[in-house]
Design a protein around this motif. Structure first.
Motif, short mmCIF file in Angstrom:
data_model
loop_
_atom_site.label_atom_id
_atom_site.label_comp_id
_atom_site.label_asym_id
_atom_site.label_seq_id
_atom_site.Cartn_x
_atom_site.Cartn_y
_atom_site.Cartn_z
N LEU A 169 0.81 -1.21 0.00
CA LEU A 169 0.00 0.00 0.00
C LEU A 169 0.85 1.27 0.00
O LEU A 169 2.00 1.29 0.44
CB LEU A 169 -0.91 0.03 1.23
N LEU A 170 0.23 2.33 -0.52
CA LEU A 170 0.80 3.67 -0.53
C LEU A 170 -0.24 4.61 0.06
O LEU A 170 -1.42 4.53 -0.27
CB LEU A 170 1.13 4.09 -1.97
N LEU A 171 0.19 5.49 0.96
CA LEU A 171 -0.72 6.46 1.57
C LEU A 171 -0.29 7.86 1.18
O LEU A 171 0.91 8.21 1.29
CB LEU A 171 -0.73 6.33 3.10
N GLU A 172 -1.25 8.66 0.70
CA GLU A 172 -0.96 10.02 0.25
C GLU A 172 -1.95 11.00 0.85
O GLU A 172 -3.11 10.65 1.13
CB GLU A 172 -1.03 10.11 -1.28
N ARG A 173 -1.49 12.23 1.01
CA ARG A 173 -2.37 13.29 1.49
C ARG A 173 -3.52 13.48 0.50
O ARG A 173 -3.29 13.55 -0.71
CB ARG A 173 -1.60 14.60 1.62
#
Length: 756
Positions: A195-199
């Motif tokens: 997973l990747l988490l972004e604003r």
């Protein structure tokens, strides 16, 4: 003279994109090869190709490569989705001596991993959205990083694309569920749950740039596309150019896109995607690069005049780009037509296309009349694309084309697309990615008078199958007077029953029958079911007797699909809003939640296949659900507990008996006399079933004759007493998806029957 880059090309895809590629292959004189699964053996793309080869799955690399070799293909065009961004597939093609129509392996590997892609382009001065990779982090470590990054956060799979698996965590309390959902979808769709988490940017616009590059050092920007109108991260409307991008911003976007492409030695057609805050259009943030043709590529083709598929083939064959200066001509807008039911929260729909007729615009379609739409593949069945000298003209032409597009036999979003195009914010170009979600779930469209009249005329011409009584066969009449006007009762998808006189309806198109009809009239499609007058009366009686706010305890599957998660155990006590089961179909998930607090009884299990409207759980309320309000002419719904006898009311009516099933008949126990009533009502006669109808057993009559009994009296209020008016009750009303073809004499399965 046109130079053919290849002699035979296999298209490793299905549906509208396969047919789109075939169109260019035919124009260039190149032999086309299709692959198909058992489910697509008779699909349009299978029949349209010059040659077709069966494969077990569109994701089976070995089978697709073997099909290319056996068919003598020089090259494989992957389309989009499936294997189009799979580096292993590109390697397998190369090992077999077949050209992969796409970029090199390095570009596929770098840009196919969102985390690696973001780090890579940032090192080449391409601006990126603040965020972090969850690779190697525990959930506790992810939570700590999320607190430092700040909420809201977009949680998305690192692999794949198309918005699949993307979830939003608005705060720490949402994070655990968002991570679980994103991982589950990512693992199922891409085989990788990284997973990747972004604003999450507030009120952002989604703008992408089409790039085209060859192996001789040329990389071009073909302008931007506005892809902001999305639902669940799936694009719905796309246009080129963006209505808010000026020349300076276009140049800045183009430079960033070209830099991203060159950083991985890209060649072929690709798309670099950006998010732009609504109030800072001059600050685009890179989010990903799609290393393939995009679904929305037609709008770029229409404003540039460039066939992107042809250019892909030429570049793959080693030719240099020879396009000259890129000019944008006018405006183009695309609408994606999905097989879905907007009134059910835009859930995917299945069925057989009874009639397909495209409108007057460019239409890239996956279906024809007779096509079967299943839950196995993506619900997009067509794209309608219109071009004009300006945006206003393009919008008007797209709306007209959608109005002329006929899809009968399966639910679609065409009516909703037309409503969206008429939205003031859309017409003004005041867009953001949350606009569609704020519009909410629409009501089922109301059929026009022309649609109703056309179906009523078809029913009248065929003879009304819903009314098998002698009076239905005799038809309308009036003693001693003129013939009474005949009407047909038609129920729409909102449950509204219309009494309609048959008549001509101009350009209306009707299919189906004898119980369920589909009609296209006045630019919209509708499903209408024929109901008898007795059936309509019975429905009104039951509806009138149910208290406002009463909710049935049985919870049904809103779409056909696979149960991918069960969130409770059988017998658990749950609160209102508690998640019970999650169903996946067509790359989408839907969670069934409890409508009230109570005890849950599961009717399905993880991994089970469920049909639309099958019962998946029952939640028995902790406190009694509001019971139907008794009144004259009402009948207690068998799904609800029988209420206590009314007391203390001078005008209280005797309870109408609950129908009890037994041995193929339904009978009513004698009701208790009303207490405290000024005038006692007469006993309601026992009901028995026969020949598909319910009739009242006369005192002393034989129970062995179901057809000789008089009709059940309708209860009417009057000065504290009940009098009788002769009516009859119908047999169970055919369900629209399950039992329309079942004869009245046969038992009709309940739509609440669990199919797990």
């Amino acid at each position: 003279m046109t130079i053919r880059p290849f002699s035979t090309v296999l298209v490793a895809n299905r549906g509208e994109i396969a047919r789109r590629v075939f169109r260019t292959l035919r124009r260039l004189g190149i032999r086309s090869v299709a692959v198909f699964t058992d489910a697509d053996a008779d699909a349009p793309h299978t029949r349209e190709a010059d040659h077709a080869v069966r494969v077990p799955s569109y994701l089976d690399v070995d089978a697709v490569v073997a099909a290319a070799v056996s068919s003598g293909a020089d090259a494989v065009h992957p389309g989009y989705g499936f294997l189009s961004e799979n580096a292993g597939f590109a390697r397998a093609c190369d090992a077999a001596g077949i050209v992969f129509v796409g970029p090199g392996v390095e570009a596929l590997e770098v840009m196919g991993d969102k985390i690696r892609a973001k780090e890579h382009v940032a090192a080449h001065d391409v601006p990126t959205v603040p965020g972090f990779s969850a690779t190697g982090l525990s959930d506790a470590e992810i939570a700590a990083e999320a607190d430092r990054a700040g909420y809201p956060l977009l949680v998305k799979p690192s692999a794949g694309g198309g918005g699949k698996g993307m979830t939003v965590a608005t705060g720490p309390d949402d994070l655990a569920d968002a991570l679980a959902t994103a991982r589950r979808v990512a693992a199922a769709a891409f085989g990788d749950d990284t997973l990747l988490l972004e604003r999450l940017l507030e009120r952002p616009r989604h703008i992408e740039v089409q790039v085209l590059a060859d192996a001789h050092g040329t990389t071009l920007s073909l302008g931007e596309r506005e892809c902001t109108l999305q639902r669940r991260h799936q694009k719905v409307i796309e246009e080129a150019p963006s209505p808010v991008v000026d020349a300076a911003t276009r140049a800045r976007l183009g430079e960033a896109a070209v830099a991203a492409a060159r950083s991985v030695g890209y060649f072929g057609a690709g798309t670099v995607e950006f998010l732009v805050a609504g109030d800072r259009l001059d600050e685009p943030f890179f989010i990903e690069m799609n290393t393939r043709l995009q679904v929305e590529h037609p709008v770029t083709e229409m404003v540039t005049g460039i066939d992107l598929v042809e250019q892909q083939l030429r570049v793959a064959a080693g030719f240099a780009l020879e396009l000259g200066q890129i000019r944008l001509d006018g405006h183009a807008i695309e609408a994606r037509v999905y097989a879905e039911t907007p009134a059910r929260g835009y859930l995917p729909a299945t069925g057989t296309v009874g009639l397909w007729h495209p409108g007057s615009a460019r239409v890239d379609s996956a279906v024809e009349t007779g096509s079967v739409i299943s839950s196995l593949y993506d619900p997009m069945i067509a794209k309608v694309i219109a071009h004009g000298p300006d945006r206003e003209t393009a919008l008007a032409r797209l709306d007209a084309a959608l109005a002329d597009t006929i899809v009968l036999g399966v639910d679609t979003n065409i009516a909703d697309l037309r409503a969206l195009l008429a939205d003031p914010a859309v017409r003004a170009g005041d867009l953001d990615t949350g606009l569609l979600d704020r519009r909410g779930t629409p009501e089922a469209p109301e059929p026009s008078p022309a649609a109703l009249a056309a179906v009523a005329q078809r029913v009248a011409d065929a003879g009304n199958p819903a009314d098998g009584s002698v009076w239905g066969r005799v038809g309308a009449w009036r003693a001693g007077g003129a013939v009474a006007a005949r009407t047909v009762s038609l129920e729409d998808d909102a449950g509204q029953v219309h009494a309609v006189a048959p008549g001509t309806a101009g350009e209306a198109v009707v299919t189906g029958g004898p119980v369920e009809y589909w009609v296209h009239a006045d630019g919209g499609a509708h499903r209408l079911r024929v109901v008898s007058r007795r059936d309509a009366t019975e429905r009104r009686r039951v509806a009138a007797g149910r208290a406002p706010g009463a909710v049935a305890p049985d919870l049904i599957a809103p779409l056909p699909g696979t149960v991918v998660a069960v969130h409770v155990a059988d017998g658990d006590a749950v609160d209102a809003g508690a998640r019970l089961v999650t169903i996946e179909a067509m790359k989408m998930e839907h969670t069934v939640v409890s409508p009230h607090a109570g005890t849950v009884r599961l009717r399905t299990a993880a991994g089970a296949q469920v049909a639309r409207d099958a019962v998946v759980a029952t939640v028995t309320p902790v406190t009694p659900v509001p019971e139907p309000v008794e009144g004259p002419g009402t009948r207690v719904d068998p799904a609800w507990p029988a209420p206590e006898a009314s007391t203390g009311s001078a005008t209280a009516a005797t309870e109408v008996p609950e129908l009890v099933e037994g041995s193929g008949t339904r009978s009513a126990p004698a009701p208790e006399a009303s207490t405290g009533s000024a005038t006692a009502a007469p006993e309601v006669p026992e009901l028995v079933e026969g020949s598909g109808t319910l009739s009242a057993l006369a005192p002393g009559a034989s129970t062995g004759s179901a057809t000789a009994a008089p009709e059940v009296p309708e209860l009417v209020e009057g000065s504290g007493t009940l009098s009788a008016v002769s009516v009859t009750f119908p047999s169970s009303h055919p369900e629209p998806h399950d039992s329309a073809g079942i004869p009245a004499s046969a038992p009709i399965p309940s739509h609440k029957e669990s199919l797990s």
